[in-house]
Scaffold this motif. Structure first.
Motif, PDB file in Angstrom:
ATOM      1  N   PRO A  16       0.814  -1.215   0.000  1.00 47.32           N
ATOM      2  CA  PRO A  16       0.000   0.000   0.000  1.00 47.32           C
ATOM      3  C   PRO A  16       0.851   1.270   0.000  1.00 47.32           C
ATOM      4  O   PRO A  16       0.388   2.332   0.402  1.00 47.32           O
ATOM      5  N   TYR A  17       2.091   1.156  -0.410  1.00 48.13           N
ATOM      6  CA  TYR A  17       2.999   2.310  -0.544  1.00 48.13           C
ATOM      7  C   TYR A  17       4.002   1.976  -1.636  1.00 48.13           C
ATOM      8  O   TYR A  17       4.095   0.831  -2.106  1.00 48.13           O
ATOM      9  N   ASP A  18       4.761   2.980  -2.077  1.00 50.82           N
ATOM     10  CA  ASP A  18       5.683   2.802  -3.199  1.00 50.82           C
ATOM     11  C   ASP A  18       6.808   1.839  -2.848  1.00 50.82           C
ATOM     12  O   ASP A  18       7.443   1.957  -1.788  1.00 50.82           O
ATOM     13  N   MET A  19       7.038   0.888  -3.746  1.00 40.64           N
ATOM     14  CA  MET A  19       8.120  -0.075  -3.619  1.00 40.64           C
ATOM     15  C   MET A  19       8.687  -0.341  -5.005  1.00 40.64           C
ATOM     16  O   MET A  19       7.979  -0.228  -6.008  1.00 40.64           O
ATOM     17  N   PRO A  20       9.973  -0.705  -5.091  1.00 39.21           N
ATOM     18  CA  PRO A  20      10.533  -1.073  -6.398  1.00 39.21           C
ATOM     19  C   PRO A  20       9.773  -2.242  -7.007  1.00 39.21           C
ATOM     20  O   PRO A  20       9.215  -3.070  -6.280  1.00 39.21           O
ATOM     21  N   PRO A  21       9.726  -2.328  -8.332  1.00 36.25           N
ATOM     22  CA  PRO A  21       8.990  -3.426  -8.990  1.00 36.25           C
ATOM     23  C   PRO A  21       9.491  -4.797  -8.537  1.00 36.25           C
ATOM     24  O   PRO A  21      10.669  -4.986  -8.256  1.00 36.25           O
ATOM     25  N   LYS A  22       8.568  -5.751  -8.477  1.00 32.15           N
ATOM     26  CA  LYS A  22       8.838  -7.150  -8.143  1.00 32.15           C
ATOM     27  C   LYS A  22       9.425  -7.326  -6.738  1.00 32.15           C
ATOM     28  O   LYS A  22      10.116  -8.296  -6.454  1.00 32.15           O
ATOM     29  N   SER A  23       9.140  -6.378  -5.856  1.00 35.98           N
ATOM     30  CA  SER A  23       9.633  -6.479  -4.479  1.00 35.98           C
ATOM     31  C   SER A  23       8.882  -7.567  -3.719  1.00 35.98           C
ATOM     32  O   SER A  23       7.680  -7.752  -3.899  1.00 35.98           O
ATOM     33  N   VAL A  24       9.597  -8.283  -2.877  1.00 33.47           N
ATOM     34  CA  VAL A  24       9.022  -9.226  -1.927  1.00 33.47           C
ATOM     35  C   VAL A  24       9.644  -8.890  -0.582  1.00 33.47           C
ATOM     36  O   VAL A  24      10.852  -9.026  -0.400  1.00 33.47           O
ATOM     37  N   ALA A  25       8.844  -8.406   0.354  1.00 31.45           N
ATOM     38  CA  ALA A  25       9.385  -7.924   1.630  1.00 31.45           C
ATOM     39  C   ALA A  25       8.286  -7.954   2.684  1.00 31.45           C
ATOM     40  O   ALA A  25       7.103  -8.144   2.375  1.00 31.45           O
ATOM     41  N   LEU A  26       8.679  -7.778   3.937  1.00 31.22           N
ATOM     42  CA  LEU A  26       7.707  -7.628   5.009  1.00 31.22           C
ATOM     43  C   LEU A  26       7.108  -6.225   4.959  1.00 31.22           C
ATOM     44  O   LEU A  26       7.806  -5.256   4.649  1.00 31.22           O
ATOM     45  N   LEU A  27       5.827  -6.132   5.263  1.00 31.12           N
ATOM     46  CA  LEU A  27       5.191  -4.817   5.324  1.00 31.12           C
ATOM     47  C   LEU A  27       5.774  -4.019   6.484  1.00 31.12           C
ATOM     48  O   LEU A  27       5.995  -4.556   7.570  1.00 31.12           O
ATOM     49  N   LYS A  28       6.027  -2.738   6.258  1.00 34.29           N
ATOM     50  CA  LYS A  28       6.563  -1.861   7.297  1.00 34.29           C
ATOM     51  C   LYS A  28       5.445  -1.009   7.894  1.00 34.29           C
ATOM     52  O   LYS A  28       4.796  -0.250   7.176  1.00 34.29           O
ATOM     53  N   ARG A  29       5.233  -1.137   9.200  1.00 31.38           N
ATOM     54  CA  ARG A  29       4.190  -0.336   9.848  1.00 31.38           C
ATOM     55  C   ARG A  29       4.500   1.146   9.745  1.00 31.38           C
ATOM     56  O   ARG A  29       3.587   1.965   9.605  1.00 31.38           O
ATOM     57  N   ALA A  30       5.774   1.503   9.779  1.00 29.47           N
ATOM     58  CA  ALA A  30       6.149   2.920   9.736  1.00 29.47           C
ATOM     59  C   ALA A  30       5.770   3.565   8.408  1.00 29.47           C
ATOM     60  O   ALA A  30       5.702   4.798   8.316  1.00 29.47           O
ATOM     61  N   SER A  31       5.522   2.762   7.364  1.00 28.15           N
ATOM     62  CA  SER A  31       5.160   3.315   6.059  1.00 28.15           C
ATOM     63  C   SER A  31       3.650   3.460   5.883  1.00 28.15           C
ATOM     64  O   SER A  31       3.203   3.962   4.855  1.00 28.15           O
ATOM     65  N   LEU A  32       2.869   3.014   6.865  1.00 25.49           N
ATOM     66  CA  LEU A  32       1.418   3.162   6.804  1.00 25.49           C
ATOM     67  C   LEU A  32       0.995   4.468   7.492  1.00 25.49           C
ATOM     68  O   LEU A  32       1.732   4.991   8.331  1.00 25.49           O
ATOM     69  N   PRO A  33      -0.172   4.986   7.157  1.00 25.58           N
ATOM     70  CA  PRO A  33      -0.630   6.227   7.804  1.00 25.58           C
ATOM     71  C   PRO A  33      -0.765   6.054   9.315  1.00 25.58           C
ATOM     72  O   PRO A  33      -1.100   4.968   9.801  1.00 25.58           O
ATOM     73  N   ASN A  34      -0.498   7.103  10.030  1.00 27.35           N
ATOM     74  CA  ASN A  34      -0.632   7.077  11.493  1.00 27.35           C
ATOM     75  C   ASN A  34      -1.977   7.685  11.877  1.00 27.35           C
ATOM     76  O   ASN A  34      -2.061   8.723  12.521  1.00 27.35           O
ATOM     77  N   ASP A  35      -3.045   7.008  11.417  1.00 25.65           N
ATOM     78  CA  ASP A  35      -4.384   7.517  11.719  1.00 25.65           C
ATOM     79  C   ASP A  35      -5.342   6.326  11.876  1.00 25.65           C
ATOM     80  O   ASP A  35      -4.914   5.171  11.934  1.00 25.65           O
ATOM     81  N   LYS A  36      -6.634   6.607  11.921  1.00 25.85           N
ATOM     82  CA  LYS A  36      -7.628   5.577  12.210  1.00 25.85           C
ATOM     83  C   LYS A  36      -7.861   4.628  11.045  1.00 25.85           C
ATOM     84  O   LYS A  36      -8.589   3.642  11.185  1.00 25.85           O
ATOM     85  N   THR A  37      -7.261   4.903   9.874  1.00 26.00           N
ATOM     86  CA  THR A  37      -7.417   3.960   8.758  1.00 26.00           C
ATOM     87  C   THR A  37      -6.637   2.673   9.002  1.00 26.00           C
ATOM     88  O   THR A  37      -6.877   1.665   8.342  1.00 26.00           O
ATOM     89  N   VAL A  38      -5.688   2.719   9.951  1.00 29.31           N
ATOM     90  CA  VAL A  38      -4.910   1.538  10.318  1.00 29.31           C
ATOM     91  C   VAL A  38      -5.340   1.103  11.716  1.00 29.31           C
ATOM     92  O   VAL A  38      -5.330   1.902  12.652  1.00 29.31           O
ATOM     93  N   SER A  39      -5.740  -0.150  11.851  1.00 28.75           N
ATOM     94  CA  SER A  39      -6.139  -0.656  13.162  1.00 28.75           C
ATOM     95  C   SER A  39      -5.211  -1.785  13.579  1.00 28.75           C
ATOM     96  O   SER A  39      -4.748  -2.569  12.751  1.00 28.75           O
ATOM     97  N   ASP A  40      -4.941  -1.858  14.888  1.00 31.58           N
ATOM     98  CA  ASP A  40      -4.052  -2.890  15.420  1.00 31.58           C
ATOM     99  C   ASP A  40      -4.774  -4.230  15.511  1.00 31.58           C
ATOM    100  O   ASP A  40      -5.976  -4.299  15.760  1.00 31.58           O
ATOM    101  N   ILE A  41      -4.017  -5.304  15.313  1.00 30.54           N
ATOM    102  CA  ILE A  41      -4.490  -6.661  15.557  1.00 30.54           C
ATOM    103  C   ILE A  41      -3.859  -7.118  16.864  1.00 30.54           C
ATOM    104  O   ILE A  41      -2.639  -7.133  17.003  1.00 30.54           O
ATOM    105  N   LEU A  42      -4.705  -7.454  17.849  1.00 30.60           N
ATOM    106  CA  LEU A  42      -4.225  -7.800  19.182  1.00 30.60           C
ATOM    107  C   LEU A  42      -4.304  -9.298  19.428  1.00 30.60           C
ATOM    108  O   LEU A  42      -5.218  -9.977  18.960  1.00 30.60           O
ATOM    109  N   GLN A  43      -3.326  -9.796  20.165  1.00 35.85           N
ATOM    110  CA  GLN A  43      -3.321 -11.182  20.622  1.00 35.85           C
ATOM    111  C   GLN A  43      -2.685 -11.217  22.000  1.00 35.85           C
ATOM    112  O   GLN A  43      -1.526 -10.845  22.165  1.00 35.85           O
ATOM    113  N   ASP A  44      -3.441 -11.650  22.993  1.00 38.24           N
ATOM    114  CA  ASP A  44      -2.961 -11.654  24.383  1.00 38.24           C
ATOM    115  C   ASP A  44      -2.481 -10.266  24.804  1.00 38.24           C
ATOM    116  O   ASP A  44      -1.409 -10.108  25.397  1.00 38.24           O
ATOM    117  N   ASP A  45      -3.274  -9.246  24.442  1.00 39.13           N
ATOM    118  CA  ASP A  45      -2.994  -7.849  24.797  1.00 39.13           C
ATOM    119  C   ASP A  45      -1.730  -7.309  24.130  1.00 39.13           C
ATOM    120  O   ASP A  45      -1.222  -6.253  24.519  1.00 39.13           O
TER     121      ASP A  45
END
Length: 479
Positions: free
Chosen positions: A106-135
């Motif tokens: 959901p953000y700019d990456m070089p073509p054919k990239s395979v990587a882990l998603l970076k939370r720091a590259s997502l918006p810091n607002d209510k469009t992103v919600s946390d997934i909780l497990q054992d608090d």
């Protein structure tokens, strides 16, 4: 097969009959719906039969269930050939939920990239919600997609998946880097390494009457996943048989070894020194010493590393890596690390790191010199240049979580990727002694309390009207 594939592509759950050739079972509201979907292929179908509940149950039983957790290879579509982690094998309509490194972002990456998603590259607002497990926050939901520690949760049809008993370590390196289900991943690596166990090797028993004893492999059956070990007990030799999963290979200083996974794949030499899971190996060909981790967490070259080109048209140039997708063969660097400099793409095999990085290192005397409250900056890897305060430290897995001073998001990285900027200063918090705080983790989560004492790791609080108790610092937050 052509009809089955067409129906699957149109949303039907299809099972190829294990009893009768060229017979398919499909779930639909009527034969007409199937015929309409087949269109020109409908002439291939000779007869439609509504089966009984008993036969339907038999068809369901004929579908082998995938282990959960487990590993599968995807055989169709964009992710064809990729290895995924079975997250939920009980999805409806013959679907299986898999965790896999994303290929779309959901953000700019070089073509054919395979990587882990970076939370720091997502918006810091209510469009992103946390997934909780054992608090604990274990992932994020954004634009209809769910990510667990950077891995994408995606549903695949069961018949587009192939069970993999023991994937190659290189094919799951992003899963390993994510930090998800570490115990299972370590078991996977142990099973992978035991494929190379041979007669004459040393191995330690992990169960039974000779638990923790070290013996010599006298026979091994990789098909039946068993091995026979010889022990010397009270001066007498004794042979016992074990399942491979109940033993582990033991290496000795002086053993000749070959690296089978990670950045040093193919390196051959002998062990000079062992320190926990880190081996110091002297290469046969050059007599140079290398440090080798049998369970490598990441590749040798990382974003932020200073490199020199050793081959190709840019040979001799030096610079700083600004992007290197995990699993990729190409990296991008700038000659001075300045954003105005030209971005150069080169094969990763043509570069060599030229300066050691001044990141936190493990020592036998002090371990990792880092604790909650310390200020650190990420010097290597995908979160390069992120700066913030350490929130928690996972020493067994050598990872820490910091809160980014840029967007206040939580970022988890290997401890060896960060540099300490300053130590935590408890005195800076003394102005809140006697003030109200909030319990944000643990069994008392949601309560308000009064703060009475603060140390590097713990704090003393009193829930209103109750006796004072001691809790971890990360369990408490101020206004």
């Amino acid at each position: 097969q052509r009809v089955a594939e067409h129906l699957r592509n149109n949303g039907f759950a299809v099972t190829v009959s294990p009893w009768t050739p060229s017979q398919l079972y499909a779930i639909s509201d009527s034969p007409r719906t199937i015929a309409t979907s087949l269109n020109l292929l409908s002439s291939y179908v000779k007869e439609y039969i509504h089966i009984s509940e008993e036969e339907q149950a038999a068809v369901e039983r004929s579908r082998p269930k995938l282990p959960n957790p487990g590993w599968v290879k995807i055989t169709q579509g964009k992710y064809k050939g990729d290895i995924g982690y079975v997250f939920d094998s009980e999805q409806a309509n013959a679907f299986v939920s898999i965790l896999i490194p994303p290929r779309d972002f959901p953000y700019d990456m070089p073509p054919k990239s395979v990587a882990l998603l970076k939370r720091a590259s997502l918006p810091n607002d209510k469009t992103v919600s946390d997934i909780l497990q054992d608090d604990q926050v274990v992932g994020w939901s954004y634009k209809g997609e769910r990510y667990y520690m950077g891995l994408l949760q995606k549903n695949f049809r069961r018949d587009n998946l192939e069970l993999v008993a023991s994937p190659h370590a290189n094919n799951i390196r992003l899963h390993l880097q994510s930090g998800w289900d570490v115990p299972f991943f370590k078991k996977t690596l142990a099973a992978f390494s035991l494929q190379f166990l041979r007669v004459g090797d040393s191995a330690r028993c992990m169960t039974g009457e000779v638990n923790s004893e070290i013996g010599t492999v006298v026979s091994i059956d990789h098909v039946l996943c068993s091995a026979r070990l010889e022990f010397t007990i009270d001066g007498h030799q004794q042979e016992l048989e074990f399942r491979l999963q109940d033993i582990e290979r033991v290496f000795w200083v002086g053993d000749t070894v070959r690296v089978v996974a990670g950045a040093y794949t193919g390196l051959e030499g002998y062990i000079l020194e062992k320190s926990d899971d880190i081996f110091h190996v002297c290469q046969d060909s050059t007599n140079e010493e290398s440090n080798f981790d049998p369970f490598p967490e990441s590749e040798s070259i990382q974003i932020g590393d200073e490199i020199e080109l050793r081959a190709g048209e840019h040979v001799g140039k030096c610079g700083i890596v600004v992007w290197y997708p995990m699993g990729g063969t190409m990296l991008w660097f700038r000659t001075r690390g300045d954003i105005t400099d030209q971005l150069i793409q080169v094969p990763a095999a043509c570069v060599q790191r030229i300066r050691p990085f001044k990141t936190l290192r493990f020592s036998k005397e002090r371990g990792y010199d880092v604790k909650p409250g310390d200020v650190v900056t990420v010097a290597r890897g995908p979160e390069f240049q992120t700066k913030g305060v350490v929130q928690s430290v996972d020493f067994p897995n050598a990872r820490l979580t910091l809160i980014s001073e840029g967007n206040r998001s939580l970022v988890t990285v290997p401890i060896g990727f960060v540099m300490k900027v300053s130590d935590a200063n408890p005195d800076s918090f003394h102005h809140i002694i006697g003030k109200e705080v909030f319990v944000i983790k643990g069994p008392r989560k949601g309560y308000r309390a009064t703060l009475y004492q603060l140390s590097h790791e713990d704090c003393t609080i009193s829930l209103h009207g109750q006796a004072r108790i001691t809790v971890k610092r990360e369990e408490v937050a101020t206004r």
